[in-house]
Design a protein around this motif. Structure first.
Motif, PDB file in Angstrom:
ATOM      1  N   ILE A  41       4.434 -10.621  -4.874  1.00  0.00           N
ATOM      2  CA  ILE A  41       3.549 -10.835  -3.726  1.00  0.00           C
ATOM      3  C   ILE A  41       2.119 -11.012  -4.232  1.00  0.00           C
ATOM      4  CG2 ILE A  41       2.650  -9.854  -1.573  1.00  0.00           C
ATOM      5  CD1 ILE A  41       5.157  -8.083  -1.457  1.00  0.00           C
ATOM      6  N   ILE A  42       1.413 -11.975  -3.650  1.00  0.00           N
ATOM      7  CA  ILE A  42      -0.014 -12.156  -3.925  1.00  0.00           C
ATOM      8  C   ILE A  42      -0.730 -11.989  -2.583  1.00  0.00           C
ATOM      9  CG2 ILE A  42      -1.817 -13.684  -4.804  1.00  0.00           C
ATOM     10  CD1 ILE A  42       0.441 -15.133  -6.416  1.00  0.00           C
ATOM     11  N   MET A  43      -1.662 -11.028  -2.550  1.00  0.00           N
ATOM     12  CA  MET A  43      -2.365 -10.693  -1.315  1.00  0.00           C
ATOM     13  C   MET A  43      -3.866 -10.888  -1.496  1.00  0.00           C
ATOM     14  SD  MET A  43       0.146  -9.550   0.698  1.00  0.00           S
ATOM     15  CE  MET A  43      -0.611  -8.621   2.027  1.00  0.00           C
ATOM     16  N   LEU A  44      -4.546 -11.010  -0.377  1.00  0.00           N
ATOM     17  CA  LEU A  44      -5.992 -11.175  -0.385  1.00  0.00           C
ATOM     18  C   LEU A  44      -6.629 -10.074   0.449  1.00  0.00           C
ATOM     19  CD1 LEU A  44      -8.326 -13.086  -1.229  1.00  0.00           C
ATOM     20  CD2 LEU A  44      -7.951 -14.309   0.909  1.00  0.00           C
ATOM     21  N   ASP A  45      -7.635  -9.432  -0.143  1.00  0.00           N
ATOM     22  CA  ASP A  45      -8.451  -8.460   0.579  1.00  0.00           C
ATOM     23  C   ASP A  45      -9.803  -9.130   0.779  1.00  0.00           C
ATOM     24  OD1 ASP A  45     -10.154  -6.448   1.435  1.00  0.00           O
ATOM     25  OD2 ASP A  45      -9.267  -4.925   0.133  1.00  0.00           O
ATOM     26  N   VAL A  54       0.950  -8.194  -6.799  1.00  0.00           N
ATOM     27  CA  VAL A  54       1.758  -7.011  -6.523  1.00  0.00           C
ATOM     28  C   VAL A  54       3.168  -7.157  -7.104  1.00  0.00           C
ATOM     29  CG1 VAL A  54       2.640  -5.471  -4.722  1.00  0.00           C
ATOM     30  CG2 VAL A  54       0.492  -6.709  -4.348  1.00  0.00           C
ATOM     31  N   GLU A  55       3.553  -6.176  -7.886  1.00  0.00           N
ATOM     32  CA  GLU A  55       4.925  -6.055  -8.378  1.00  0.00           C
ATOM     33  C   GLU A  55       5.625  -5.022  -7.517  1.00  0.00           C
ATOM     34  OE1 GLU A  55       8.388  -6.406 -10.820  1.00  0.00           O
ATOM     35  OE2 GLU A  55       6.723  -7.730 -10.356  1.00  0.00           O
ATOM     36  N   VAL A  56       6.789  -5.382  -6.982  1.00  0.00           N
ATOM     37  CA  VAL A  56       7.554  -4.482  -6.127  1.00  0.00           C
ATOM     38  C   VAL A  56       8.797  -4.037  -6.891  1.00  0.00           C
ATOM     39  CG1 VAL A  56       8.801  -4.222  -3.940  1.00  0.00           C
ATOM     40  CG2 VAL A  56       6.759  -5.675  -4.048  1.00  0.00           C
ATOM     41  N   ARG A  57       9.009  -2.728  -6.939  1.00  0.00           N
ATOM     42  CA  ARG A  57      10.174  -2.170  -7.621  1.00  0.00           C
ATOM     43  C   ARG A  57      10.924  -1.248  -6.678  1.00  0.00           C
ATOM     44  NH1 ARG A  57      11.231  -3.226 -13.118  1.00  0.00           N
ATOM     45  NH2 ARG A  57       9.964  -5.056 -13.527  1.00  0.00           N
ATOM     46  N   HIS A  96     -13.107 -14.592  -7.146  1.00  0.00           N
ATOM     47  CA  HIS A  96     -12.471 -13.340  -6.719  1.00  0.00           C
ATOM     48  C   HIS A  96     -12.234 -12.393  -7.897  1.00  0.00           C
ATOM     49  CE1 HIS A  96     -11.761 -15.690  -3.144  1.00  0.00           C
ATOM     50  NE2 HIS A  96     -11.263 -14.632  -2.537  1.00  0.00           N
ATOM     51  N   ILE A  97     -12.325 -11.130  -7.603  1.00  0.00           N
ATOM     52  CA  ILE A  97     -11.909 -10.093  -8.537  1.00  0.00           C
ATOM     53  C   ILE A  97     -10.394  -9.994  -8.410  1.00  0.00           C
ATOM     54  CG2 ILE A  97     -12.017  -7.609  -9.027  1.00  0.00           C
ATOM     55  CD1 ILE A  97     -14.804  -7.687  -7.601  1.00  0.00           C
ATOM     56  N   CYS A  98      -9.710  -9.777  -9.518  1.00  0.00           N
ATOM     57  CA  CYS A  98      -8.250  -9.659  -9.489  1.00  0.00           C
ATOM     58  C   CYS A  98      -7.828  -8.235  -9.822  1.00  0.00           C
ATOM     59  CB  CYS A  98      -7.620 -10.626 -10.483  1.00  0.00           C
ATOM     60  SG  CYS A  98      -7.915 -12.340 -10.055  1.00  0.00           S
ATOM     61  N   ARG A  99      -6.714  -7.837  -9.196  1.00  0.00           N
ATOM     62  CA  ARG A  99      -6.191  -6.498  -9.409  1.00  0.00           C
ATOM     63  C   ARG A  99      -4.663  -6.577  -9.459  1.00  0.00           C
ATOM     64  NH1 ARG A  99      -7.516  -2.739  -4.591  1.00  0.00           N
ATOM     65  NH2 ARG A  99      -5.448  -3.267  -3.856  1.00  0.00           N
ATOM     66  N   PHE A 100      -4.074  -5.713 -10.266  1.00  0.00           N
ATOM     67  CA  PHE A 100      -2.620  -5.623 -10.347  1.00  0.00           C
ATOM     68  C   PHE A 100      -2.177  -4.302  -9.735  1.00  0.00           C
ATOM     69  CE2 PHE A 100      -3.708  -8.593 -13.665  1.00  0.00           C
ATOM     70  CZ  PHE A 100      -2.728  -9.574 -13.525  1.00  0.00           C
ATOM     71  N   THR A 115       5.454   4.222  -2.625  1.00  0.00           N
ATOM     72  CA  THR A 115       4.350   4.657  -3.477  1.00  0.00           C
ATOM     73  C   THR A 115       3.578   3.409  -3.875  1.00  0.00           C
ATOM     74  OG1 THR A 115       5.707   6.461  -4.336  1.00  0.00           O
ATOM     75  CG2 THR A 115       3.723   5.912  -5.575  1.00  0.00           C
ATOM     76  N   TRP A 116       2.295   3.376  -3.536  1.00  0.00           N
ATOM     77  CA  TRP A 116       1.449   2.216  -3.827  1.00  0.00           C
ATOM     78  C   TRP A 116       0.416   2.627  -4.872  1.00  0.00           C
ATOM     79  CZ3 TRP A 116      -2.438  -0.052   0.263  1.00  0.00           C
ATOM     80  CH2 TRP A 116      -3.067  -1.192  -0.250  1.00  0.00           C
ATOM     81  N   ILE A 117       0.517   2.042  -6.048  1.00  0.00           N
ATOM     82  CA  ILE A 117      -0.448   2.303  -7.106  1.00  0.00           C
ATOM     83  C   ILE A 117      -1.405   1.112  -7.171  1.00  0.00           C
ATOM     84  CG2 ILE A 117      -0.796   2.799  -9.560  1.00  0.00           C
ATOM     85  CD1 ILE A 117       0.897   4.930  -8.345  1.00  0.00           C
ATOM     86  N   LYS A 118      -2.626   1.331  -6.719  1.00  0.00           N
ATOM     87  CA  LYS A 118      -3.646   0.284  -6.800  1.00  0.00           C
ATOM     88  C   LYS A 118      -4.199   0.263  -8.222  1.00  0.00           C
ATOM     89  CE  LYS A 118      -5.218   0.852  -2.038  1.00  0.00           C
ATOM     90  NZ  LYS A 118      -6.370   1.169  -1.178  1.00  0.00           N
ATOM     91  N   ASP A 119      -4.483  -0.930  -8.708  1.00  0.00           N
ATOM     92  CA  ASP A 119      -5.060  -1.090 -10.048  1.00  0.00           C
ATOM     93  C   ASP A 119      -4.180  -0.369 -11.079  1.00  0.00           C
ATOM     94  OD1 ASP A 119      -6.902  -2.290 -11.646  1.00  0.00           O
ATOM     95  OD2 ASP A 119      -8.544  -0.935 -11.163  1.00  0.00           O
ATOM     96  N   ALA A 120      -2.885  -0.670 -11.031  1.00  0.00           N
ATOM     97  CA  ALA A 120      -1.891   0.019 -11.853  1.00  0.00           C
ATOM     98  C   ALA A 120      -2.064  -0.225 -13.348  1.00  0.00           C
ATOM     99  CB  ALA A 120      -0.485  -0.381 -11.424  1.00  0.00           C
ATOM    100  N   PHE A 121      -2.589  -1.411 -13.695  1.00  0.00           N
ATOM    101  CA  PHE A 121      -2.860  -1.729 -15.096  1.00  0.00           C
ATOM    102  C   PHE A 121      -3.908  -2.812 -15.162  1.00  0.00           C
ATOM    103  CE2 PHE A 121       0.829  -4.126 -13.669  1.00  0.00           C
ATOM    104  CZ  PHE A 121       0.549  -5.421 -14.070  1.00  0.00           C
ATOM    105  N   GLU A 122      -4.501  -2.965 -16.335  1.00  0.00           N
ATOM    106  CA  GLU A 122      -5.586  -3.945 -16.544  1.00  0.00           C
ATOM    107  C   GLU A 122      -5.011  -5.312 -16.865  1.00  0.00           C
ATOM    108  OE1 GLU A 122      -9.050  -3.350 -16.477  1.00  0.00           O
ATOM    109  OE2 GLU A 122      -8.454  -1.451 -15.576  1.00  0.00           O
ATOM    110  N   GLY A 123      -5.685  -6.340 -16.349  1.00  0.00           N
ATOM    111  CA  GLY A 123      -5.233  -7.709 -16.577  1.00  0.00           C
ATOM    112  C   GLY A 123      -5.965  -8.417 -17.651  1.00  0.00           C
TER     113      GLY A 123
END
Length: 123
Positions: A41-45, A54-57, A96-100, A115-123
């Protein structure tokens, strides 16, 4: 015809998408597929001019670690390469700033634990 695993994955992504949308994010694209990998999923804030990959597991149980634990360094590298490819194709997100983020869904899909982990890892 979809496999059972793909069908479960689609249900988990739908749950994640509803959750993210309820938090004010807007869907840009779903299941972006390249030779490098796929971004679920790719979302926009819009409030922060933020593009969220967004990676969904999904895991039914936590017997061998959580759903989120399964996003290892190898998977992160694939996601980063796929996001770079996406950004090269879409210049409207240059500023845009990007976040994973990672969304882990556990339990059954009828009553999921999200469980939603924002900024789970650096890109």
């Amino acid at each position: 015809m979809f496999s059972f695993k793909r069908q479960i994955g689609n249900q988990a992504e739908t749950i994640a998408l509803k959750h993210l949308s309820a938090q004010g994010l807007q869907l840009v694209e779903q299941n972006y597929l390249t030779k490098f990998g796929e971004i679920d999923i790719i979302m926009l804030d819009k409030t922060q001019q933020l593009l969220v990959f967004v990676e969904v597991r999904y895991k039914k149980t936590g017997a061998f670690g959580s759903a989120i634990d399964s996003v290892d360094r190898n998977k992160q590298a694939k996601l980063i390469r796929t996001a770079e490819h996406y950004l090269q194709q879409r210049d409207e997100f240059d500023e845009h700033i990007c976040r994973f983020d990672v969304i882990g869904i556990q339990s059954d899909l009828k009553y999921p634990k999200i469980t939603w982990i924002k900024d789970a890892f650096e890109g």
